[in-house]
Design a protein around this motif. Structure first.
Motif, short mmCIF file in Angstrom:
data_model
loop_
_atom_site.label_atom_id
_atom_site.label_comp_id
_atom_site.label_asym_id
_atom_site.label_seq_id
_atom_site.Cartn_x
_atom_site.Cartn_y
_atom_site.Cartn_z
N UNK A 1 -4.24 5.97 9.34
CA UNK A 1 -3.32 6.41 10.39
C UNK A 1 -3.88 7.62 11.13
N UNK A 2 -3.40 7.85 12.35
CA UNK A 2 -3.83 9.02 13.10
C UNK A 2 -3.41 10.27 12.35
N UNK A 3 -4.27 11.30 12.41
CA UNK A 3 -3.98 12.55 11.73
C UNK A 3 -4.47 12.63 10.30
N UNK A 4 -5.12 11.57 9.82
CA UNK A 4 -5.59 11.59 8.42
C UNK A 4 -6.99 12.20 8.28
N UNK A 5 -7.62 12.52 9.40
CA UNK A 5 -8.94 13.17 9.33
C UNK A 5 -10.10 12.22 9.45
N UNK A 6 -9.90 11.07 10.10
CA UNK A 6 -10.99 10.10 10.25
C UNK A 6 -12.18 10.69 11.00
N UNK A 7 -11.91 11.32 12.14
CA UNK A 7 -12.99 11.85 12.97
C UNK A 7 -13.76 12.95 12.25
N UNK A 8 -13.04 13.84 11.58
CA UNK A 8 -13.71 14.92 10.85
C UNK A 8 -14.56 14.37 9.72
N UNK A 9 -14.07 13.32 9.07
CA UNK A 9 -14.85 12.67 8.01
C UNK A 9 -16.13 12.05 8.58
N UNK A 10 -16.00 11.34 9.69
CA UNK A 10 -17.17 10.71 10.33
C UNK A 10 -18.19 11.79 10.70
N UNK B 1 -3.68 6.65 -7.99
CA UNK B 1 -4.10 5.45 -8.72
C UNK B 1 -2.88 4.68 -9.23
N UNK B 2 -1.89 5.39 -9.76
CA UNK B 2 -0.69 4.74 -10.30
C UNK B 2 0.07 4.01 -9.21
N UNK B 3 0.25 4.64 -8.07
CA UNK B 3 0.98 4.01 -6.96
C UNK B 3 0.24 2.79 -6.42
N UNK B 4 -1.09 2.89 -6.31
CA UNK B 4 -1.88 1.75 -5.81
C UNK B 4 -1.82 0.59 -6.79
N UNK C 1 -10.87 3.86 -1.18
CA UNK C 1 -9.74 4.71 -0.86
C UNK C 1 -10.19 6.17 -0.88
N UNK C 2 -9.92 6.88 0.21
CA UNK C 2 -10.27 8.29 0.30
C UNK C 2 -9.02 9.09 0.61
N UNK C 3 -8.71 10.02 -0.25
CA UNK C 3 -7.57 10.92 -0.06
C UNK C 3 -8.12 12.20 0.56
N UNK C 4 -7.85 12.43 1.84
CA UNK C 4 -8.47 13.53 2.58
C UNK C 4 -7.64 14.81 2.53
N UNK C 5 -8.19 15.87 3.10
CA UNK C 5 -7.52 17.17 3.26
C UNK C 5 -7.04 17.75 1.92
N UNK D 1 -1.70 12.70 1.61
CA UNK D 1 -0.50 12.61 0.77
C UNK D 1 -0.51 11.33 -0.05
N UNK D 2 -0.09 10.20 0.51
CA UNK D 2 -0.13 8.95 -0.28
C UNK D 2 -0.47 7.78 0.64
N UNK D 3 -1.02 6.72 0.02
CA UNK D 3 -1.40 5.54 0.79
C UNK D 3 -0.16 4.72 1.12
N UNK D 4 -0.11 4.20 2.36
CA UNK D 4 1.05 3.49 2.86
C UNK D 4 0.91 1.98 2.65
N UNK D 5 1.99 1.25 2.92
CA UNK D 5 2.01 -0.20 2.77
C UNK D 5 0.92 -0.87 3.59
N UNK D 6 0.71 -0.37 4.80
CA UNK D 6 -0.33 -0.96 5.66
C UNK D 6 -1.72 -0.77 5.06
N UNK D 7 -1.96 0.39 4.44
CA UNK D 7 -3.25 0.63 3.78
C UNK D 7 -3.49 -0.41 2.68
N UNK D 8 -2.44 -0.68 1.92
CA UNK D 8 -2.54 -1.63 0.81
C UNK D 8 -2.78 -3.05 1.32
#
Length: 406
Positions: free
Chosen positions: A62-71, A198-201, A165-169, A143-150
């Motif tokens: 999703x937007x705001x998760x830090x994709x550009x900074x990671x790239x 891991x538990x939620x996924x 799966x990468x948990x950023x910030x 924070x946590x992975x969403x339904x769309x991520x799954x």
């Protein structure tokens, strides 16, 4: 006619496989009219073309998760550097945007549009994003992975590609905890976040998920290096080599991995040199050898982040004057590589000795061809081995100066 056919057959047999007969004829003609400077561009192009395999890495979330900074971090860039991916919290595009590696343009990171729409369908999304062109996917979340991520992860797996799966910030999370508590046990808190992810996924149908906790602003900390090792381990040999060479120098281990890969490249350069050494034409082999050496050393410097642009990016990242980093590099290996620079290096005397004998034997076609191929291979191999060792040592010293490590 018989003699002519025999001569042509020998010439074709001796033609290096790296060059077509037309290219070889042009090299010889260019050398006659313009010497080394005229043949150097084609030789350097051949060296560059030796490895054209592409690596395409998709980064989604999703937007705001830090994709550009990671790239940017994966490309050794800060968000403010020229050519950096634009960062922000607003999704500005519905199409994938590719960002080439600054020195190895066949490596591309793709910023995919956010996947937060309620109408999101993983299969349709992957079709629209041209799924097949990507080697693997990195799914980023805060924070946590969403339904769309799954859903996306399940569809990627169904189609037979790798995802991570990468948990950023993660640095922001720890800073928030420190504001709330006087003392934070970083290791314990990171483990709690990891177990929660891991538990939620797993509960949502992703068996045995691996989650990497990272801060793109601190690529030498948390799981950033472990993530790169995971990506490297899942690639085939050719793409693994390209991926490692494209990594920013985050540790001495990365530098040593690059050294190991580049050692194998030396055989390619030496074989190219040996093939051209078999062409019985006075002075031609020496000129080509120097062209190959220049092209190879320039390539080694780029892969080891020792070219001017890479040094400036590293200085920016480390907050140090670039002059301080350059002070650790021997003068002949800094700046433009020229025939004079090659000769000024410590290996120049050996090169001149071998090539002088080679030049004399060029006038005796059969003996000259046999000696030319062998001596060119050996000379190029020895010189480049010495050059790579020096450059690897320098890369390690530059890192220590940049990050003040022991």
């Amino acid at each position: 006619m018989g003699g002519s056919s025999s001569s042509e057959q020998v010439e074709e047999t001796e033609t290096p496989s790296f060059f077509t007969q037309e290219e070889l004829n042009k090299l010889k003609s260019d050398f006659e009219t313009g010497g080394l400077e005229k043949v150097k561009p084609l030789i350097q192009k051949k060296i560059t073309d030796l490895d054209k395999t592409e690596l395409n890495i998709a980064v989604t979330g999703e937007s705001g998760t830090g994709k550009s900074t990671f790239i940017n971090a994966m490309r050794g860039l800060r968000n403010t550097d020229p050519g950096a991916a634009k960062s922000g919290t607003i999704e500005t595009t519905k199409e994938p945007i590719g960002y080439s590696h600054p020195t190895l343009p066949n490596v591309r990171y793709w910023d995919l549009p956010g996947i937060g729409s309620p109408e999101f369908q993983a299969a349709r999304y992957l079709t629209e994003m041209k799924f097949k062109r990507f080697d693997f996917f990195i799914i980023i979340s805060t924070f946590r992975f969403k339904e769309n991520d799954l859903n996306l992860a399940k569809e990627i797996k169904r189609l037979g590609k790798k995802f991570y799966f990468v948990r950023s910030k993660i640095d922001v999370d720890l800073d928030s905890m420190r504001k709330e508590k006087k003392v934070v046990n970083e290791e314990e808190e990171l483990e709690k976040i990891r177990i929660d992810c891991v538990t939620r996924l797993a509960a949502k149908g992703i068996p045995d998920p691996t989650v990497f906790l990272i801060s793109s602003f601190e690529p030498d900390h948390f799981d950033f290096i472990r993530l790169n090792e995971g990506l490297e381990g899942d690639l085939n040999n050719v793409k693994k080599r390209i991926f490692v060479l494209a990594l920013p120098n985050l540790s001495v281990e990365v530098v040593q991995k690059k050294n190991k890969i580049l050692k194998k490249h030396i055989w390619m350069f030496a074989t190219l040199s040996g093939g051209l050494g078999a062409v019985p034409f006075p002075g031609f082999s020496l000129a080509c050898d120097i062209g190959i050496l220049i092209g190879a050393i320039v390539y080694f410097r780029k892969c080891l982040d020792l070219d001017d642009a890479s040094l400036q990016r590293l200085a920016n990242r480390a907050g140090k004057p670039v002059e301080k980093l350059k002070a650790t590099i021997k003068a002949p290996l800094l700046g433009e590589m020229t025939p004079d620079a090659i000769m000024r290096l410590g290996w120049g005397a050996a090169a001149v000795t071998v090539s002088a004998l080679e030049f004399a034997l060029d006038f005796v076609p059969v003996l000259g061809s046999i000696f030319g191929a062998g001596s060119s291979f050996l000379m190029t191999y020895k010189i480049l081995s010495a050059a790579l060792k020096d450059l690897t040592d320098i890369a390690g010293r530059v890192m220590k100066v940049a990050f003040e490590t022991d």
